[in-house]
Design an enzyme around this catalytic site. Structure first.
Site, short mmCIF file in Angstrom:
data_model
loop_
_atom_site.label_atom_id
_atom_site.label_comp_id
_atom_site.label_asym_id
_atom_site.label_seq_id
_atom_site.Cartn_x
_atom_site.Cartn_y
_atom_site.Cartn_z
N VAL A 102 -24.76 -10.57 32.69
CA VAL A 102 -24.75 -10.23 34.13
C VAL A 102 -23.24 -9.87 34.54
O VAL A 102 -22.24 -10.58 34.14
CB VAL A 102 -24.90 -11.65 34.86
CG1 VAL A 102 -24.83 -11.16 36.35
CG2 VAL A 102 -26.33 -12.19 34.71
N THR A 103 -23.12 -8.52 34.68
CA THR A 103 -21.69 -7.84 35.26
C THR A 103 -21.85 -7.39 36.35
O THR A 103 -22.66 -6.52 36.71
CB THR A 103 -20.91 -7.35 33.93
OG1 THR A 103 -21.67 -6.18 33.79
CG2 THR A 103 -21.26 -8.02 32.74
N ARG A 111 -20.76 -6.16 47.10
CA ARG A 111 -21.70 -5.15 47.79
C ARG A 111 -23.17 -5.20 47.48
O ARG A 111 -24.19 -4.31 47.62
CB ARG A 111 -21.19 -3.55 47.28
CG ARG A 111 -19.70 -3.44 47.75
CD ARG A 111 -19.23 -2.05 47.03
NE ARG A 111 -20.37 -0.82 47.49
CZ ARG A 111 -19.51 0.43 46.97
NH1 ARG A 111 -18.68 0.41 46.28
NH2 ARG A 111 -20.34 1.44 47.49
N LEU A 113 -24.75 -6.31 44.95
CA LEU A 113 -25.44 -5.80 43.33
C LEU A 113 -26.20 -6.90 42.82
O LEU A 113 -27.22 -7.03 42.19
CB LEU A 113 -24.40 -5.15 42.59
CG LEU A 113 -23.91 -3.73 43.29
CD1 LEU A 113 -23.00 -2.91 42.35
CD2 LEU A 113 -25.18 -2.65 43.66
N LEU A 114 -25.32 -8.08 42.86
CA LEU A 114 -25.80 -9.07 42.01
C LEU A 114 -27.11 -9.76 42.53
O LEU A 114 -27.91 -10.11 42.06
CB LEU A 114 -24.80 -10.09 41.85
CG LEU A 114 -24.92 -11.43 41.26
CD1 LEU A 114 -25.62 -11.45 39.82
CD2 LEU A 114 -23.90 -12.56 41.49
N SER A 115 -27.01 -9.85 44.02
CA SER A 115 -28.02 -10.42 44.54
C SER A 115 -29.36 -9.55 44.42
O SER A 115 -30.34 -9.98 44.20
CB SER A 115 -27.60 -10.38 46.31
OG SER A 115 -26.64 -11.40 46.55
N TYR A 143 -23.59 -18.89 41.09
CA TYR A 143 -24.90 -18.94 41.06
C TYR A 143 -25.65 -19.94 41.66
O TYR A 143 -27.04 -20.20 41.95
CB TYR A 143 -25.41 -19.09 39.51
CG TYR A 143 -24.91 -18.12 38.76
CD1 TYR A 143 -25.76 -16.76 38.58
CD2 TYR A 143 -23.79 -18.09 37.77
CE1 TYR A 143 -25.37 -15.56 38.09
CE2 TYR A 143 -23.42 -16.94 37.21
CZ TYR A 143 -24.13 -15.62 37.29
OH TYR A 143 -23.67 -14.63 36.51
N PHE A 434 -26.26 -17.74 25.19
CA PHE A 434 -27.06 -16.44 25.42
C PHE A 434 -26.84 -15.78 26.65
O PHE A 434 -25.99 -15.92 27.54
CB PHE A 434 -28.53 -16.96 25.53
CG PHE A 434 -28.96 -18.00 26.71
CD1 PHE A 434 -29.41 -17.41 28.09
CD2 PHE A 434 -28.60 -19.49 27.05
CE1 PHE A 434 -29.63 -18.34 29.09
CE2 PHE A 434 -28.84 -20.25 28.00
CZ PHE A 434 -29.22 -19.28 29.32
#
Length: 434
Positions: A102-103, A111, A113-115, A143, A434
Protein backbone atom coordinates in the site's frame (compact mmCIF):
# COMPACT_ATOMS: atom_id res chain seq x y z
CA UNK A 1 6.42 -6.48 1.84
CA UNK A 2 4.90 -4.03 4.27
CA UNK A 3 2.13 -1.46 4.13
CA UNK A 4 2.60 2.27 3.97
CA UNK A 5 1.08 5.47 2.72
CA UNK A 6 3.72 8.02 3.74
CA UNK A 7 2.37 11.13 5.40
CA UNK A 8 -1.31 10.08 5.45
CA UNK A 9 -2.48 10.87 8.97
CA UNK A 10 -5.66 12.89 8.40
CA UNK A 11 -8.94 12.36 6.63
CA UNK A 12 -9.02 12.17 2.85
CA UNK A 13 -9.81 15.58 1.38
CA UNK A 14 -11.25 15.62 -2.13
CA UNK A 15 -9.54 17.88 -4.63
CA UNK A 16 -11.10 19.53 -7.67
CA UNK A 17 -8.66 17.59 -9.86
CA UNK A 18 -9.89 14.22 -8.51
CA UNK A 19 -11.80 13.66 -11.74
CA UNK A 20 -8.37 13.13 -13.33
CA UNK A 21 -7.54 10.34 -10.85
CA UNK A 22 -8.52 6.82 -11.87
CA UNK A 23 -8.42 3.92 -9.39
CA UNK A 24 -8.63 0.45 -10.92
CA UNK A 25 -7.10 -2.99 -11.11
CA UNK A 26 -4.03 -3.16 -13.32
CA UNK A 27 -3.34 -5.62 -16.11
CA UNK A 28 -0.32 -7.89 -16.10
CA UNK A 29 1.21 -5.72 -18.85
CA UNK A 30 1.12 -2.75 -16.43
CA UNK A 31 3.29 -4.43 -13.79
CA UNK A 32 6.44 -2.48 -14.82
CA UNK A 33 4.84 0.91 -14.05
CA UNK A 34 3.28 -0.49 -10.85
CA UNK A 35 6.70 -1.81 -9.82
CA UNK A 36 8.31 1.60 -10.34
CA UNK A 37 5.47 3.33 -8.46
CA UNK A 38 5.78 1.11 -5.39
CA UNK A 39 9.49 1.95 -5.11
CA UNK A 40 8.63 5.65 -5.23
CA UNK A 41 5.80 5.20 -2.72
CA UNK A 42 8.07 3.43 -0.24
CA UNK A 43 10.71 6.17 -0.69
CA UNK A 44 13.20 3.69 -2.12
CA UNK A 45 15.58 4.34 -5.03
CA UNK A 46 14.48 2.49 -8.15
CA UNK A 47 17.48 0.28 -8.89
CA UNK A 48 15.97 -2.29 -11.25
CA UNK A 49 12.85 -3.88 -12.68
CA UNK A 50 11.14 -6.37 -10.34
CA UNK A 51 8.37 -7.23 -12.79
CA UNK A 52 9.27 -10.88 -13.23
CA UNK A 53 9.19 -11.51 -9.49
CA UNK A 54 5.88 -9.71 -9.10
CA UNK A 55 4.46 -11.62 -12.06
CA UNK A 56 4.68 -14.84 -10.02
CA UNK A 57 2.12 -13.53 -7.54
CA UNK A 58 -0.01 -11.53 -9.96
CA UNK A 59 -3.76 -12.14 -9.80
CA UNK A 60 -6.23 -10.19 -11.95
CA UNK A 61 -8.23 -7.82 -9.80
CA UNK A 62 -5.89 -8.02 -6.79
CA UNK A 63 -3.24 -5.52 -7.94
CA UNK A 64 -4.77 -2.04 -7.73
CA UNK A 65 -3.34 1.35 -8.68
CA UNK A 66 -4.26 4.99 -9.06
CA UNK A 67 -3.40 6.81 -12.29
CA UNK A 68 -3.21 10.58 -12.68
CA UNK A 69 -4.43 11.46 -16.17
CA UNK A 70 -3.49 15.10 -15.68
CA UNK A 71 0.13 13.86 -15.68
CA UNK A 72 0.05 11.53 -18.66
CA UNK A 73 -1.52 8.66 -16.73
CA UNK A 74 1.33 8.30 -14.22
CA UNK A 75 0.85 5.59 -11.58
CA UNK A 76 0.74 7.43 -8.23
CA UNK A 77 -0.58 4.83 -5.77
CA UNK A 78 -0.37 1.05 -5.36
CA UNK A 79 -2.29 -1.63 -3.49
CA UNK A 80 -2.25 -5.42 -3.48
CA UNK A 81 -4.12 -8.18 -1.70
CA UNK A 82 -4.09 -11.96 -1.80
CA UNK A 83 -5.94 -14.84 -0.16
CA UNK A 84 -4.34 -16.25 2.97
CA UNK A 85 -5.25 -18.29 6.02
CA UNK A 86 -4.97 -17.14 9.62
CA UNK A 87 -4.75 -19.65 12.45
CA UNK A 88 -7.21 -18.76 15.21
CA UNK A 89 -7.44 -20.07 18.80
CA UNK A 90 -8.31 -23.74 18.57
CA UNK A 91 -6.35 -24.34 15.35
CA UNK A 92 -8.90 -23.50 12.66
CA UNK A 93 -7.64 -21.77 9.51
CA UNK A 94 -9.64 -18.60 8.88
CA UNK A 95 -9.85 -17.41 5.24
CA UNK A 96 -8.54 -13.84 5.22
CA UNK A 97 -7.66 -11.06 2.80
CA UNK A 98 -3.97 -10.16 3.21
CA UNK A 99 -3.38 -6.50 2.29
CA UNK A 100 0.10 -5.34 1.32
CA UNK A 101 2.09 -3.05 -1.00
CA UNK A 102 0.00 0.00 0.00
CA UNK A 103 1.56 3.28 -1.12
CA UNK A 104 0.44 6.77 -2.07
CA UNK A 105 2.97 9.13 -3.62
CA UNK A 106 3.69 12.21 -1.51
CA UNK A 107 2.37 14.40 -4.35
CA UNK A 108 -1.09 12.83 -4.06
CA UNK A 109 -1.80 12.65 -0.34
CA UNK A 110 -5.25 13.35 1.10
CA UNK A 111 -7.08 12.93 -2.16
CA UNK A 112 -9.02 9.80 -1.28
CA UNK A 113 -6.82 7.30 -3.13
CA UNK A 114 -6.15 5.01 -0.18
CA UNK A 115 -9.82 5.06 0.81
CA UNK A 116 -10.96 4.14 -2.67
CA UNK A 117 -8.50 1.26 -3.02
CA UNK A 118 -9.07 -0.07 0.50
CA UNK A 119 -12.85 0.04 0.43
CA UNK A 120 -12.97 -1.56 -3.00
CA UNK A 121 -10.71 -4.39 -1.88
CA UNK A 122 -12.48 -5.03 1.43
CA UNK A 123 -15.89 -5.14 -0.23
CA UNK A 124 -14.59 -7.61 -2.81
CA UNK A 125 -12.92 -9.72 -0.10
CA UNK A 126 -16.19 -9.97 1.81
CA UNK A 127 -17.97 -11.06 -1.36
CA UNK A 128 -15.31 -13.76 -1.90
CA UNK A 129 -15.94 -15.15 1.57
CA UNK A 130 -12.98 -13.76 3.51
CA UNK A 131 -13.98 -13.52 7.17
CA UNK A 132 -11.36 -10.89 7.98
CA UNK A 133 -8.59 -8.80 6.46
CA UNK A 134 -5.05 -8.47 7.81
CA UNK A 135 -2.09 -6.17 7.22
CA UNK A 136 1.13 -4.93 8.81
CA UNK A 137 0.82 -1.21 9.50
CA UNK A 138 3.90 0.91 8.89
CA UNK A 139 2.15 3.87 10.54
CA UNK A 140 -0.21 3.56 13.50
CA UNK A 141 -2.76 6.25 12.65
CA UNK A 142 -3.71 5.18 9.13
CA UNK A 143 -5.68 1.95 9.28
CA UNK A 144 -7.98 2.34 12.27
CA UNK A 145 -10.37 4.40 10.16
CA UNK A 146 -10.84 1.38 7.90
CA UNK A 147 -11.75 -0.87 10.84
CA UNK A 148 -8.35 -2.48 11.47
CA UNK A 149 -7.02 -2.92 14.99
CA UNK A 150 -3.67 -4.24 16.31
CA UNK A 151 -4.13 -7.98 16.84
CA UNK A 152 -0.60 -9.32 17.45
CA UNK A 153 2.65 -7.85 18.69
CA UNK A 154 6.15 -8.27 17.39
CA UNK A 155 8.28 -9.13 20.39
CA UNK A 156 11.91 -10.13 20.64
CA UNK A 157 14.96 -10.22 22.89
CA UNK A 158 18.62 -9.25 22.92
CA UNK A 159 20.59 -11.72 25.02
CA UNK A 160 24.09 -11.00 26.32
CA UNK A 161 25.60 -14.48 26.20
CA UNK A 162 28.20 -13.77 28.91
CA UNK A 163 25.86 -12.03 31.36
CA UNK A 164 23.10 -14.60 30.86
CA UNK A 165 25.43 -17.51 31.45
CA UNK A 166 23.94 -19.21 28.39
CA UNK A 167 21.23 -21.85 28.51
CA UNK A 168 20.53 -23.95 31.59
CA UNK A 169 22.00 -27.45 31.46
CA UNK A 170 18.82 -29.08 32.77
CA UNK A 171 16.58 -28.15 29.84
CA UNK A 172 14.89 -31.20 28.28
CA UNK A 173 15.89 -32.00 24.71
CA UNK A 174 14.65 -34.81 22.44
CA UNK A 175 16.24 -38.22 22.93
CA UNK A 176 17.98 -39.51 19.83
CA UNK A 177 17.47 -36.31 17.85
CA UNK A 178 20.02 -34.51 15.69
CA UNK A 179 20.56 -31.11 14.10
CA UNK A 180 21.69 -30.65 10.49
CA UNK A 181 22.46 -27.57 8.39
CA UNK A 182 20.57 -27.18 5.11
CA UNK A 183 21.42 -25.64 1.78
CA UNK A 184 18.96 -23.07 0.34
CA UNK A 185 17.68 -25.77 -2.02
CA UNK A 186 16.99 -28.07 0.95
CA UNK A 187 15.21 -25.25 2.80
CA UNK A 188 12.84 -24.87 -0.15
CA UNK A 189 12.28 -28.63 -0.10
CA UNK A 190 11.71 -29.21 3.61
CA UNK A 191 10.70 -25.78 4.98
CA UNK A 192 7.16 -25.46 3.55
CA UNK A 193 5.96 -28.79 4.94
CA UNK A 194 7.31 -28.01 8.40
CA UNK A 195 5.73 -24.57 8.37
CA UNK A 196 2.35 -25.99 7.35
CA UNK A 197 2.46 -28.28 10.37
CA UNK A 198 3.66 -25.53 12.69
CA UNK A 199 1.27 -22.74 11.67
CA UNK A 200 -1.82 -24.71 12.69
CA UNK A 201 -0.42 -24.94 16.24
CA UNK A 202 0.16 -21.18 16.60
CA UNK A 203 -2.76 -18.72 16.78
CA UNK A 204 -1.94 -15.68 14.67
CA UNK A 205 0.26 -17.52 12.15
CA UNK A 206 -0.47 -17.15 8.44
CA UNK A 207 0.33 -19.11 5.30
CA UNK A 208 3.60 -18.60 3.45
CA UNK A 209 3.14 -18.46 -0.35
CA UNK A 210 5.59 -20.37 -2.54
CA UNK A 211 7.21 -17.12 -3.66
CA UNK A 212 8.01 -16.37 0.02
CA UNK A 213 10.34 -19.36 0.22
CA UNK A 214 12.00 -18.43 -3.07
CA UNK A 215 12.70 -14.89 -1.89
CA UNK A 216 13.95 -16.00 1.52
CA UNK A 217 16.37 -18.54 0.04
CA UNK A 218 17.76 -16.43 -2.81
CA UNK A 219 16.17 -18.26 -5.72
CA UNK A 220 14.44 -14.95 -6.48
CA UNK A 221 15.51 -11.42 -5.55
CA UNK A 222 13.73 -8.11 -5.83
CA UNK A 223 16.06 -5.30 -6.98
CA UNK A 224 17.08 -3.17 -4.03
CA UNK A 225 16.36 -5.89 -1.46
CA UNK A 226 19.71 -7.60 -1.06
CA UNK A 227 19.78 -11.29 -0.12
CA UNK A 228 22.71 -12.94 1.60
CA UNK A 229 22.89 -16.59 2.41
CA UNK A 230 22.82 -17.17 6.14
CA UNK A 231 22.59 -20.37 8.14
CA UNK A 232 19.59 -22.68 8.36
CA UNK A 233 19.50 -25.76 10.57
CA UNK A 234 16.73 -28.26 11.25
CA UNK A 235 16.12 -30.63 14.12
CA UNK A 236 15.20 -34.22 13.29
CA UNK A 237 13.76 -36.63 15.82
CA UNK A 238 14.96 -40.20 16.30
CA UNK A 239 12.81 -41.33 13.35
CA UNK A 240 14.28 -38.68 11.05
CA UNK A 241 11.19 -36.42 11.00
CA UNK A 242 11.93 -32.69 10.96
CA UNK A 243 10.44 -31.08 14.08
CA UNK A 244 12.02 -27.63 14.02
CA UNK A 245 14.01 -25.04 12.09
CA UNK A 246 16.22 -22.08 12.93
CA UNK A 247 17.48 -19.58 10.36
CA UNK A 248 20.04 -16.99 11.40
CA UNK A 249 22.76 -14.65 10.21
CA UNK A 250 25.98 -13.57 11.90
CA UNK A 251 27.03 -9.93 12.28
CA UNK A 252 30.79 -10.34 12.06
CA UNK A 253 32.28 -7.73 14.42
CA UNK A 254 35.67 -7.85 16.15
CA UNK A 255 37.02 -5.75 19.01
CA UNK A 256 40.63 -5.71 17.89
CA UNK A 257 41.73 -9.33 18.17
CA UNK A 258 38.63 -10.36 20.12
CA UNK A 259 35.38 -11.55 18.48
CA UNK A 260 32.23 -9.63 19.37
CA UNK A 261 29.70 -11.13 16.96
CA UNK A 262 25.89 -11.00 17.10
CA UNK A 263 23.70 -13.88 15.97
CA UNK A 264 20.42 -12.61 14.49
CA UNK A 265 17.57 -15.15 14.56
CA UNK A 266 15.46 -14.64 11.44
CA UNK A 267 13.12 -17.64 11.60
CA UNK A 268 12.35 -20.04 14.44
CA UNK A 269 9.82 -22.88 14.16
CA UNK A 270 9.50 -25.67 16.70
CA UNK A 271 6.70 -28.23 17.00
CA UNK A 272 7.45 -28.95 20.68
CA UNK A 273 9.35 -27.51 23.63
CA UNK A 274 12.26 -30.01 23.64
CA UNK A 275 12.91 -29.25 19.95
CA UNK A 276 12.91 -25.51 20.72
CA UNK A 277 15.43 -26.08 23.51
CA UNK A 278 17.70 -28.03 21.19
CA UNK A 279 17.62 -25.25 18.58
CA UNK A 280 18.37 -22.58 21.20
CA UNK A 281 21.30 -24.66 22.43
CA UNK A 282 22.68 -24.53 18.89
CA UNK A 283 22.29 -20.74 18.71
CA UNK A 284 24.05 -20.21 22.05
CA UNK A 285 26.93 -22.55 21.16
CA UNK A 286 28.11 -20.76 17.99
CA UNK A 287 31.74 -19.68 18.29
CA UNK A 288 32.55 -15.95 18.57
CA UNK A 289 28.93 -14.99 19.32
CA UNK A 290 28.59 -12.59 22.26
CA UNK A 291 24.97 -11.58 21.69
CA UNK A 292 21.92 -13.51 20.45
CA UNK A 293 19.26 -11.25 18.98
CA UNK A 294 15.79 -12.66 18.30
CA UNK A 295 13.78 -9.88 16.66
CA UNK A 296 10.34 -11.52 16.70
CA UNK A 297 9.68 -14.72 18.62
CA UNK A 298 6.42 -13.87 20.35
CA UNK A 299 5.40 -12.40 23.69
CA UNK A 300 4.93 -15.81 25.34
CA UNK A 301 8.27 -17.29 24.32
CA UNK A 302 10.09 -18.38 27.52
CA UNK A 303 13.59 -17.66 26.16
CA UNK A 304 14.70 -15.52 29.14
CA UNK A 305 13.66 -18.28 31.57
CA UNK A 306 15.81 -20.78 29.68
CA UNK A 307 18.91 -18.82 30.67
CA UNK A 308 21.02 -19.27 33.76
CA UNK A 309 20.48 -15.56 34.44
CA UNK A 310 17.30 -14.16 32.81
CA UNK A 311 18.55 -10.62 33.47
CA UNK A 312 20.94 -11.15 30.59
CA UNK A 313 17.97 -10.80 28.21
CA UNK A 314 16.60 -7.37 27.36
CA UNK A 315 13.43 -6.69 25.34
CA UNK A 316 14.28 -5.79 21.75
CA UNK A 317 14.04 -2.08 21.00
CA UNK A 318 11.83 -2.74 17.96
CA UNK A 319 9.01 -4.41 19.92
CA UNK A 320 5.71 -2.96 18.64
CA UNK A 321 2.23 -3.72 17.34
CA UNK A 322 2.61 -5.98 14.30
CA UNK A 323 -0.32 -7.61 12.48
CA UNK A 324 -3.61 -5.68 12.34
CA UNK A 325 -6.99 -7.34 11.77
CA UNK A 326 -10.33 -6.16 10.37
CA UNK A 327 -13.40 -8.35 10.81
CA UNK A 328 -15.60 -8.71 7.72
CA UNK A 329 -17.99 -11.43 8.95
CA UNK A 330 -18.61 -11.32 12.71
CA UNK A 331 -20.69 -14.53 13.09
CA UNK A 332 -18.35 -16.54 10.85
CA UNK A 333 -15.18 -15.36 12.53
CA UNK A 334 -16.33 -15.93 16.10
CA UNK A 335 -17.76 -19.36 15.26
CA UNK A 336 -14.37 -20.42 13.87
CA UNK A 337 -12.32 -19.98 17.04
CA UNK A 338 -12.56 -21.79 20.38
CA UNK A 339 -12.98 -20.45 23.91
CA UNK A 340 -11.51 -21.31 27.29
CA UNK A 341 -14.66 -20.83 29.37
CA UNK A 342 -18.43 -20.97 28.95
CA UNK A 343 -20.34 -17.71 29.17
CA UNK A 344 -22.31 -15.03 27.40
CA UNK A 345 -21.71 -11.36 26.64
CA UNK A 346 -23.50 -8.81 24.48
CA UNK A 347 -21.37 -6.41 22.43
CA UNK A 348 -22.53 -3.15 20.86
CA UNK A 349 -20.29 -2.64 17.84
CA UNK A 350 -19.97 0.40 15.59
CA UNK A 351 -18.59 0.03 12.07
CA UNK A 352 -18.48 2.86 9.49
CA UNK A 353 -18.83 0.30 6.68
CA UNK A 354 -21.73 -1.45 8.41
CA UNK A 355 -20.36 -5.00 8.11
CA UNK A 356 -19.86 -5.50 11.85
CA UNK A 357 -22.38 -2.88 12.98
CA UNK A 358 -24.96 -3.95 15.52
CA UNK A 359 -25.55 -5.68 18.80
CA UNK A 360 -24.05 -9.16 19.02
CA UNK A 361 -24.52 -11.90 21.62
CA UNK A 362 -21.37 -14.01 21.98
CA UNK A 363 -22.16 -17.28 23.69
CA UNK A 364 -19.56 -19.93 24.51
CA UNK A 365 -19.98 -23.45 25.82
CA UNK A 366 -18.01 -25.81 28.04
CA UNK A 367 -16.70 -27.77 25.04
CA UNK A 368 -14.92 -24.65 23.75
CA UNK A 369 -17.24 -23.82 20.86
CA UNK A 370 -19.07 -20.53 20.49
CA UNK A 371 -21.52 -18.57 18.41
CA UNK A 372 -22.13 -14.88 17.77
CA UNK A 373 -25.61 -13.76 16.72
CA UNK A 374 -27.55 -10.49 16.42
CA UNK A 375 -29.63 -9.66 19.48
CA UNK A 376 -31.90 -6.95 20.91
CA UNK A 377 -30.69 -7.55 24.49
CA UNK A 378 -28.98 -4.74 26.42
CA UNK A 379 -25.25 -4.64 25.74
CA UNK A 380 -22.47 -5.24 28.28
CA UNK A 381 -19.75 -3.50 26.29
CA UNK A 382 -19.64 -0.86 23.55
CA UNK A 383 -16.72 -0.75 21.14
CA UNK A 384 -15.68 -0.04 17.58
CA UNK A 385 -14.86 -2.65 14.96
CA UNK A 386 -11.14 -1.77 15.30
CA UNK A 387 -11.20 -2.68 19.00
CA UNK A 388 -13.16 -5.84 18.20
CA UNK A 389 -10.36 -6.81 15.81
CA UNK A 390 -7.80 -6.24 18.57
CA UNK A 391 -9.75 -8.51 20.93
CA UNK A 392 -10.60 -11.25 18.44
CA UNK A 393 -7.41 -13.35 18.71
CA UNK A 394 -7.27 -12.94 22.48
CA UNK A 395 -4.00 -10.98 22.63
CA UNK A 396 -5.44 -7.64 23.73
CA UNK A 397 -7.37 -7.12 26.98
CA UNK A 398 -10.81 -5.51 27.12
CA UNK A 399 -10.01 -4.30 30.65
CA UNK A 400 -6.92 -2.54 29.33
CA UNK A 401 -8.86 -1.01 26.43
CA UNK A 402 -11.54 0.18 28.85
CA UNK A 403 -8.89 1.83 31.03
CA UNK A 404 -7.63 3.61 27.91
CA UNK A 405 -11.18 4.74 27.01
CA UNK A 406 -11.11 2.64 23.84
CA UNK A 407 -14.14 0.56 24.90
CA UNK A 408 -17.02 1.48 27.20
CA UNK A 409 -18.53 -0.70 29.89
CA UNK A 410 -22.31 -0.47 29.70
CA UNK A 411 -22.64 -2.89 32.59
CA UNK A 412 -20.15 -3.13 35.49
CA UNK A 413 -17.73 -5.97 34.87
CA UNK A 414 -18.44 -6.14 31.14
CA UNK A 415 -14.77 -5.80 30.18
CA UNK A 416 -13.68 -8.51 32.62
CA UNK A 417 -16.40 -10.79 31.26
CA UNK A 418 -15.15 -10.24 27.72
CA UNK A 419 -11.59 -11.09 28.77
CA UNK A 420 -12.74 -14.28 30.48
CA UNK A 421 -14.27 -15.48 27.21
CA UNK A 422 -11.76 -14.17 24.67
CA UNK A 423 -8.33 -14.42 26.27
CA UNK A 424 -6.22 -17.48 25.42
CA UNK A 425 -3.52 -19.42 27.31
CA UNK A 426 -1.03 -18.73 24.50
CA UNK A 427 -1.02 -15.31 22.91
CA UNK A 428 -1.44 -15.03 19.18
CA UNK A 429 1.79 -14.42 17.27
CA UNK A 430 2.67 -13.93 13.62
CA UNK A 431 6.38 -14.06 12.70
CA UNK A 432 5.90 -13.00 9.09
CA UNK A 433 5.73 -9.60 7.48
CA UNK A 434 3.87 -9.54 4.18
Amino acid sequence: MGNDAPGRTGNDRPDRSDQQLEVRAITEEELPVWDRAIARGFLRPYVGDGTEVRRLSFQPGRYLAAFDHSDGGRCVATFRSYDSELTVPGGAALPVDAVTAVTVNSTHRRRGLLSRMMRSDLAAARERGSLAAILVAAEYNIYGRFGFGPATRGHGWRVDVLRSGGLRADLPVPTGGRIDFLTPEEVRKFGPELHERWRLTQPGAITRPAVWWKLQTGELTLPGLDWKEGFTAVHRDAQGTITGLIRYSIEDIWDGAYPNCTLHVQDFLALDRPTANALWKLAFSVDWVKQVCALNIGIDDPLPLLLNDPRGAKPHEDNFDFMWLRLLDVPGAFAARTYAAPGRIVLQVTDPEGWAEGRWALETTADGTGSCRPTEEPADLALGVSELGSLYLGTESAVRLAAAARVTELRPGGAAKADLLLRTPTQAWNPDSF
